[in-house]
Design an enzyme around this catalytic site. Structure first.
Site, mmCIF file in Angstrom:
data_model
loop_
_atom_site.group_PDB
_atom_site.id
_atom_site.type_symbol
_atom_site.label_atom_id
_atom_site.label_comp_id
_atom_site.label_asym_id
_atom_site.label_seq_id
_atom_site.Cartn_x
_atom_site.Cartn_y
_atom_site.Cartn_z
ATOM 1 C CG ASP A 139 -1.990 1.002 1.224
ATOM 2 O OD1 ASP A 139 -2.214 1.618 0.178
ATOM 3 O OD2 ASP A 139 -2.607 1.234 2.281
ATOM 4 C CE LYS A 152 -5.202 -1.189 -0.856
ATOM 5 N NZ LYS A 152 -5.684 -0.497 0.332
ATOM 6 C CG ASP A 205 -7.148 -8.327 9.074
ATOM 7 O OD1 ASP A 205 -6.241 -7.864 8.359
ATOM 8 O OD2 ASP A 205 -7.418 -7.880 10.200
#
Ligand code: 5GP
Ligand code: MG
Length: 180
Positions: free
Chosen positions: A97, A125, A153
């Site tokens: 990220d 991403k 999660d």
């Protein structure tokens, strides 16, 4: 929840990545270090396609996110980390990220005197990296959305899903959730 990457596509992609890794490390003993908890499925599926002299270890990292999904402080524990000095290490995480987790952990491993270091992520991403960190192996490029499943999660749930799904950014459930 919307399925972004179905189980079948993950199942096809993992052996492709493994072939590339096996070619790059041919004849070299490797230590794979998975970042817990998110990389658990990725590591487990990938190593079963690697015909290499292989050791597996883990490092625990958690990056706290506050009001937004921006990366906060990184907490990590090297208690489970095997001896990596002089080893060819491949660090694997679930998702890239901001780049904070991977770059921090790379520094930690370099300090321990690894012989070489490469990194791999299942997901990256697009347009989110703030800290320069180019993984050597990338499973899938995905748009900027919060995803769960296949190890990833939300509040420790959804890791068991065999696919990657998008959890809506607007969901009030997303606030103040630590991601591991
Ligand atoms: P970074 O340090 O690169 O900002 O973030 C990487 C870590 O944040 C990953 O190891 C993962 O635990 C968590 N993370 C980042 N984006 C997502 C996401 O979309 N979903 C989930 N479940 N975790 C994420
Ligand atoms: Mg993680």
């Amino acid at each position: 929840m919307e399925i972004l990457i179905p189980e079948e596509r993950i199942r096809q992609r993992i052996p492709e990545l493994a072939r590339k890794i096996a070619r790059d490390y041919e004849g070299q003993p490797v230590t794979i270090i998975g970042v817990l908890t998110g990389s658990l499925m990725f590591v487990a599926d990938l190593v079963r396609h690697l015909d290499l002299s292989l050791q597996i270890g883990f490092i625990k990292a958690k990056s706290y996110r506050g009001e937004t999904t921006e990366a906060g402080t990184l907490d990590f524990s090297a208690d489970l980390l095997p001896a990596v000095e002089g080893r060819h290490v491949l660090l694997l995480d679930d998702i890239l990220d901001s780049g904070q987790t991977l770059s921090c952990l790379c520094e930690c491993l370099k300090e321990r005197g690894v012989a070489s270091l490469r990194t791999g992520v299942l997901l990256r991403k697009i347009g989110r990296q703030r800290i320069p960190c180019e993984p050597d192996y990338i499973g899938f490029e995905i748009p900027d959305a919060f995803v769960v499943g296949y190890g990833l999660d939300y509040n420790d749930e959804f890791r068991h899903l065999p696919y990657i799904a998008v959890l809506s950014e607007k969901s009030p459930l997303l606030r103040r959730a630590p991601q591991g």
